[in-house]
Design an enzyme around this catalytic site. Structure first.
Site, PDB file in Angstrom:
ATOM      1  N   ASN A  78      47.177  45.622  33.789  1.00 13.71           N
ATOM      2  CA  ASN A  78      46.078  44.750  34.198  1.00 13.71           C
ATOM      3  C   ASN A  78      44.780  45.548  34.231  1.00 13.71           C
ATOM      4  O   ASN A  78      44.693  46.580  34.915  1.00 13.71           O
ATOM      5  CB  ASN A  78      46.318  44.156  35.575  1.00 13.71           C
ATOM      6  CG  ASN A  78      45.184  43.218  35.978  1.00 13.71           C
ATOM      7  OD1 ASN A  78      44.971  42.172  35.366  1.00 13.71           O
ATOM      8  ND2 ASN A  78      44.423  43.628  36.994  1.00 13.71           N
ATOM      9  N   GLU A  79      43.822  45.085  33.424  1.00 13.29           N
ATOM     10  CA  GLU A  79      42.454  45.620  33.419  1.00 13.29           C
ATOM     11  C   GLU A  79      42.367  47.132  33.223  1.00 13.29           C
ATOM     12  O   GLU A  79      41.647  47.836  33.955  1.00 13.29           O
ATOM     13  CB  GLU A  79      41.724  45.177  34.693  1.00 13.29           C
ATOM     14  CG  GLU A  79      41.662  43.654  34.793  1.00 13.29           C
ATOM     15  CD  GLU A  79      40.647  43.123  35.758  1.00 13.29           C
ATOM     16  OE1 GLU A  79      40.184  41.972  35.544  1.00 13.29           O
ATOM     17  OE2 GLU A  79      40.267  43.854  36.691  1.00 13.29           O
ATOM     18  N   TRP A  96      42.679  32.321  39.155  1.00  8.33           N
ATOM     19  CA  TRP A  96      42.785  33.428  40.134  1.00  8.33           C
ATOM     20  C   TRP A  96      42.258  32.923  41.477  1.00  8.33           C
ATOM     21  O   TRP A  96      41.073  32.728  41.630  1.00  8.33           O
ATOM     22  CB  TRP A  96      42.013  34.678  39.677  1.00  8.33           C
ATOM     23  CG  TRP A  96      42.318  35.838  40.577  1.00  8.33           C
ATOM     24  CD1 TRP A  96      41.567  36.267  41.631  1.00  8.33           C
ATOM     25  CD2 TRP A  96      43.488  36.666  40.546  1.00  8.33           C
ATOM     26  NE1 TRP A  96      42.187  37.331  42.242  1.00  8.33           N
ATOM     27  CE2 TRP A  96      43.367  37.599  41.609  1.00  8.33           C
ATOM     28  CE3 TRP A  96      44.608  36.719  39.750  1.00  8.33           C
ATOM     29  CZ2 TRP A  96      44.350  38.562  41.871  1.00  8.33           C
ATOM     30  CZ3 TRP A  96      45.583  37.673  40.014  1.00  8.33           C
ATOM     31  CH2 TRP A  96      45.449  38.575  41.062  1.00  8.33           C
ATOM     32  N   LYS A 101      39.829  34.239  46.783  1.00  7.82           N
ATOM     33  CA  LYS A 101      39.786  33.410  45.561  1.00  7.82           C
ATOM     34  C   LYS A 101      41.000  32.474  45.480  1.00  7.82           C
ATOM     35  O   LYS A 101      41.229  31.820  44.465  1.00  7.82           O
ATOM     36  CB  LYS A 101      39.713  34.288  44.312  1.00  7.82           C
ATOM     37  CG  LYS A 101      38.425  35.079  44.211  1.00  7.82           C
ATOM     38  CD  LYS A 101      38.256  35.739  42.865  1.00  7.82           C
ATOM     39  CE  LYS A 101      36.987  36.556  42.844  1.00  7.82           C
ATOM     40  NZ  LYS A 101      37.088  37.748  43.766  1.00  7.82           N
ATOM     41  N   GLU A 124      42.652  35.077  34.119  1.00 12.49           N
ATOM     42  CA  GLU A 124      42.050  35.056  35.452  1.00 12.49           C
ATOM     43  C   GLU A 124      40.644  34.490  35.356  1.00 12.49           C
ATOM     44  O   GLU A 124      39.897  34.864  34.460  1.00 12.49           O
ATOM     45  CB  GLU A 124      41.934  36.455  36.058  1.00 12.49           C
ATOM     46  CG  GLU A 124      43.204  37.079  36.578  1.00 12.49           C
ATOM     47  CD  GLU A 124      42.946  38.407  37.290  1.00 12.49           C
ATOM     48  OE1 GLU A 124      43.815  39.299  37.215  1.00 12.49           O
ATOM     49  OE2 GLU A 124      41.847  38.562  37.876  1.00 12.49           O
ATOM     50  N   ASN A 127      40.630  38.298  31.578  1.00 12.44           N
ATOM     51  CA  ASN A 127      40.180  38.046  32.957  1.00 12.44           C
ATOM     52  C   ASN A 127      38.663  37.904  32.917  1.00 12.44           C
ATOM     53  O   ASN A 127      37.984  38.848  32.489  1.00 12.44           O
ATOM     54  CB  ASN A 127      40.567  39.210  33.882  1.00 12.44           C
ATOM     55  CG  ASN A 127      42.074  39.380  33.980  1.00 12.44           C
ATOM     56  OD1 ASN A 127      42.851  38.551  33.506  1.00 12.44           O
ATOM     57  ND2 ASN A 127      42.490  40.472  34.617  1.00 12.44           N
ATOM     58  N   ASP A 129      43.074  45.712  43.629  1.00 11.45           N
ATOM     59  CA  ASP A 129      42.446  44.854  44.651  1.00 11.45           C
ATOM     60  C   ASP A 129      43.505  44.126  45.466  1.00 11.45           C
ATOM     61  O   ASP A 129      43.523  42.894  45.555  1.00 11.45           O
ATOM     62  CB  ASP A 129      41.540  43.859  43.894  1.00 11.45           C
ATOM     63  CG  ASP A 129      40.778  42.919  44.797  1.00 11.45           C
ATOM     64  OD1 ASP A 129      40.225  41.938  44.265  1.00 11.45           O
ATOM     65  OD2 ASP A 129      40.772  43.141  46.025  1.00 11.45           O
ATOM     66  N   TYR A 162      30.866  37.598  39.406  1.00  7.72           N
ATOM     67  CA  TYR A 162      30.410  39.003  39.522  1.00  7.72           C
ATOM     68  C   TYR A 162      29.109  39.221  38.749  1.00  7.72           C
ATOM     69  O   TYR A 162      28.490  40.276  38.862  1.00  7.72           O
ATOM     70  CB  TYR A 162      31.503  39.961  39.053  1.00  7.72           C
ATOM     71  CG  TYR A 162      32.669  40.020  40.023  1.00  7.72           C
ATOM     72  CD1 TYR A 162      33.954  39.687  39.618  1.00  7.72           C
ATOM     73  CD2 TYR A 162      32.474  40.386  41.350  1.00  7.72           C
ATOM     74  CE1 TYR A 162      35.017  39.711  40.502  1.00  7.72           C
ATOM     75  CE2 TYR A 162      33.527  40.408  42.261  1.00  7.72           C
ATOM     76  CZ  TYR A 162      34.784  40.069  41.835  1.00  7.72           C
ATOM     77  OH  TYR A 162      35.834  40.072  42.732  1.00  7.72           O
TER      78      TYR A 162
HETATM   79  C1  ADA Z   1      40.358  41.241  38.782  1.00 13.19           C
HETATM   80  C2  ADA Z   1      41.746  41.705  39.164  1.00 13.19           C
HETATM   81  C3  ADA Z   1      42.311  40.951  40.322  1.00 13.19           C
HETATM   82  C4  ADA Z   1      41.221  40.666  41.355  1.00 13.19           C
HETATM   83  C5  ADA Z   1      40.135  39.863  40.717  1.00 13.19           C
HETATM   84  C6  ADA Z   1      39.013  39.610  41.712  1.00 13.19           C
HETATM   85  O1  ADA Z   1      40.317  40.567  37.676  1.00 13.19           O
HETATM   86  O2  ADA Z   1      42.677  41.646  38.119  1.00 13.19           O
HETATM   87  O3  ADA Z   1      43.303  41.729  40.889  1.00 13.19           O
HETATM   88  O4  ADA Z   1      40.703  41.853  41.795  1.00 13.19           O
HETATM   89  O5  ADA Z   1      39.574  40.606  39.681  1.00 13.19           O
HETATM   90  O6  ADA Z   1      39.244  38.868  42.635  1.00 13.19           O
HETATM   91  O7  ADA Z   1      37.969  40.193  41.530  1.00 13.19           O
END
Ligand code: ADA
Length: 584
Positions: free
Chosen positions: A397-398, A532, A551, A487, A448, A148, A454
């Protein structure tokens, strides 16, 4: 390792630039020079330097001319790129010097055979920022990615030439602890019969240690305990300079320096310790993203970021989702921030890229992918392991680590990081939480969590309830591992205000952040909170994004949203050093 004494030619400036959408430049010999009226500035990404290049995904060419004084003839010439990509090929005077994969780690090319002394040289660089499944991080195209953030293209970070004698210091490895242990290992090229002098200098230059050792042809080692040094910590980021001199008959042949901090960091029985005191991470996930310069964050903007983080009471950040620049991490050493250094295996939207999930699982078993993931991890660790600020590595990450294949992949990366540097704990950021099969393979658990954004739309309370429920479930599964809220956050468009707090408003973002932090306050197995994100940043186009991921608690040009003020208040009320009397 810095080398202020080596002669250099800085390559920053306006370079000739040309897009090559049909990727025909190499066939047509553009590496010998190409005609174009376009210019692009280096260091910076190309995307926002011209609206025509904003979403460009493909190959582009850079060229520049530079003069090398005759006086340097006879020396070795090295071309250093601090960060370019995604995939870079380099020619000097028509000679291919080498290529490199990945935008976020430095690479060094031997230019000795191609460089011309006492005249102008032509440097040509082909940069390819195409997104692909066999690249890290992976994706299908610039707006269909597993990550992202925008896949900028360009020579994002500084580039320069430096010159050494034939005998020179190739690498320097430093290890310390908060009680004055100083271990150093200098790797010397053509060092047989030479001596190496180690000096430890205080900030003002006073000499604390001087030791001369013989080089056994390749290595020169130092292992001492230095009395009277002050430990490094976010509150007191005491730094010293270790100067290493390679001695020839007529004085030094080469001199390099490393800034060192005396500090110890470990994870033990559910807590993280800095200098043997339990510590609490307060900070952010960040990005290297700035208007116009793209992936290059200019020094002045970095200074502002660090003063803003200090102002908010932060003591740490994660280099989400790739290793940051030397300038970025120099400031972390200098101004006192603990850094979780993350590699480029970012897989947030990975499973969504594949119709056939079996194919997605195969990706993790592909030895070429593992090789690439290990290569960037190695480069990252070699480049930054001497830093006091770097306290831990994050290998991914993820990843979809509820899958066996992905869990095994992360396990191998964690073991590999430990084999390269056994002195630092390892983590990865999980969005699979209690379903995650890889949490057992790392020292600290990083989660995270986006309940209340979401999912549970509009309900922060329900979001916090689910967050605590999930964190406690993970804690019960791994009672001896500290848990970082790595996060959490909500998008807020600067200027949108609503009472009561509704999604996308500054109030909703602030209230969600406040509720999450209050929710975990005092849980002694929670190692910290990383919001985040520090600032809004460019991301691929999608219906869920308004050009930027919003964010950030700061806007992209570093002005505060309401949440920044709330975080300042909250971080000042949270301990930096964890107390033993907290609730279970
Ligand atoms: C995730 C990811 C981030 C960003 C965040 C979001 O956790 O690791 O890079 O995408 O979500 O803002 O949704």
């Amino acid at each position: 390792m810095k080398s202020p004494y080596r002669p250099k030619v800085d390559l920053s400036g306006f370079w000739k630039f040309k897009l090559d959408p049909r990727d025909e430049g190499e066939k047509e010999g553009w590496f010998k020079g190409f005609s174009s009226n376009d210019v692009a500035y280096v260091p910076s990404s190309w995307n926002e330097q011209n609206p025509l290049w904003d979403g460009y995904e493909g190959v582009a060419w850079y060229s520049t001319r530079f003069y090398v004084p005759e006086s340097l003839e006879g020396k070795l010439a090295w071309l250093i790129f601090k960060g370019a990509g995604y995939y870079t090929k380099v020619w000097l005077n028509g000679v291919l010097l080498g290529e490199h994969e990945g935008s976020f780690t430095q690479f060094k090319l031997d230019a000795t055979s191609a460089v011309r002394f006492g005249e102008y040289n032509l440097l040509v660089v082909r940069v390819d920022n195409r997104v692909a499944l066999d690249r890290l991080p992976p994706g299908l195209s610039i707006n269909r990615t597993a990550f992202d953030f925008l896949q900028y293209g360009g020579i994002h970070r500084p580039a320069y030439l430096e010159f050494t004698e034939r005998s020179y210091i190739e690498a320097l490895l430093v290890e310390t602890d908060h009680k004055g242990l100083l271990k150093a290992e200098a790797r010397i090229a053509n060092g047989s019969g030479l001596k190496v002098r180690f000096k430890l200098l205080e900030r003002e230059g006073a000499e604390l240690l001087l030791d001369e050792v013989s080089c056994n042809g390749v290595l020169a080692r130092l292992n001492r305990r230095v009395s009277g040094v002050k430990p490094w910590s976010p509150e007191e980021p005491n730094l010293y300079t270790l100067r290493v001199e390679l001695l020839g008959e007529r004085g030094p042949l080469d001199i390099v320096e490393e800034r060192v901090g005396f500090r110890s960091f470990k994870v033990d029985k559910g807590r993280v310790y800095l200098n043997e005191k339990p510590v609490f991470f307060k900070g952010f996930g960040r990005h290297e993203d700035f208007p116009v310069t793209g992936k290059y964050v200019p020094g002045a903007a970095l200074v502002r970021d660090f003063y803003l983080m200090k102002k908010l009471g932060a003591n740490s950040f994660r280099t989400s989702h790739y290793p940051y620049s030397d300038e970025h991490l120099d400031l972390a050493d200098e101004m006192g921030f603990m850094v979780i250094l993350e590699s480029t295996v970012c897989l947030s939207g990975f499973t969504g890229l594949f119709g056939d999930q079996a194919k997605a699982r195969e990706w993790f078993k592909d030895p070429r992918i593992m090789e690439k993931a290990k290569a960037v991890l190695k480069e990252m660790i070699e480049q930054h392991r001497n830093r006091p600020s770097v306290v831990m590595y994050s290998v991914a990450n993820e990843p979809p680590t509820d899958w066996e294949e992905a869990a095994e992949f992360v396990k191998q990366l964690a073991e590999y990081a430990k084999s390269l540097d056994p002195t630092r704990p390892v983590t990865f950021a999980s969005h699979r939480h209690s379903k995650d099969r890889a949490l057992g393979f790392v020292d600290m658990i990083s989660l995270n969590v986006y309940f209340g954004w979401y999912s549970e739309w509009g309900s922060i309370e329900e979001g916090v309830r689910r967050m605590l429920e999930e964190l406690k479930r993970v804690h019960e599964m791994y009672p001896d591992k500290p848990v970082l809220l790595a996060e959490f956050g909500a998008d807020a468009v600067a200027g949108i205000h609503w009472d009561p707090p509704v999604m996308w408003s500054e109030e909703y973002q602030a209230e969600l952040l406040r509720s999450y932090i209050e929710g975990v306050r005092g849980l002694k197995w929670v190692a910290g909170v990383h919001v985040w994100n520090f600032a809004d940043f460019r991301t691929p186009q999608s219906p869920g994004r308004t050009v930027l991921n919003r964010k950030g608690v700061f806007t992209r040009d570093r002005q505060p949203k309401f949440a920044a003020h709330v975080i300042k208040y909250l971080f000042s009320s949270l301990p930096s050093w964890a107390r033993s009397s907290e609730r279970g």
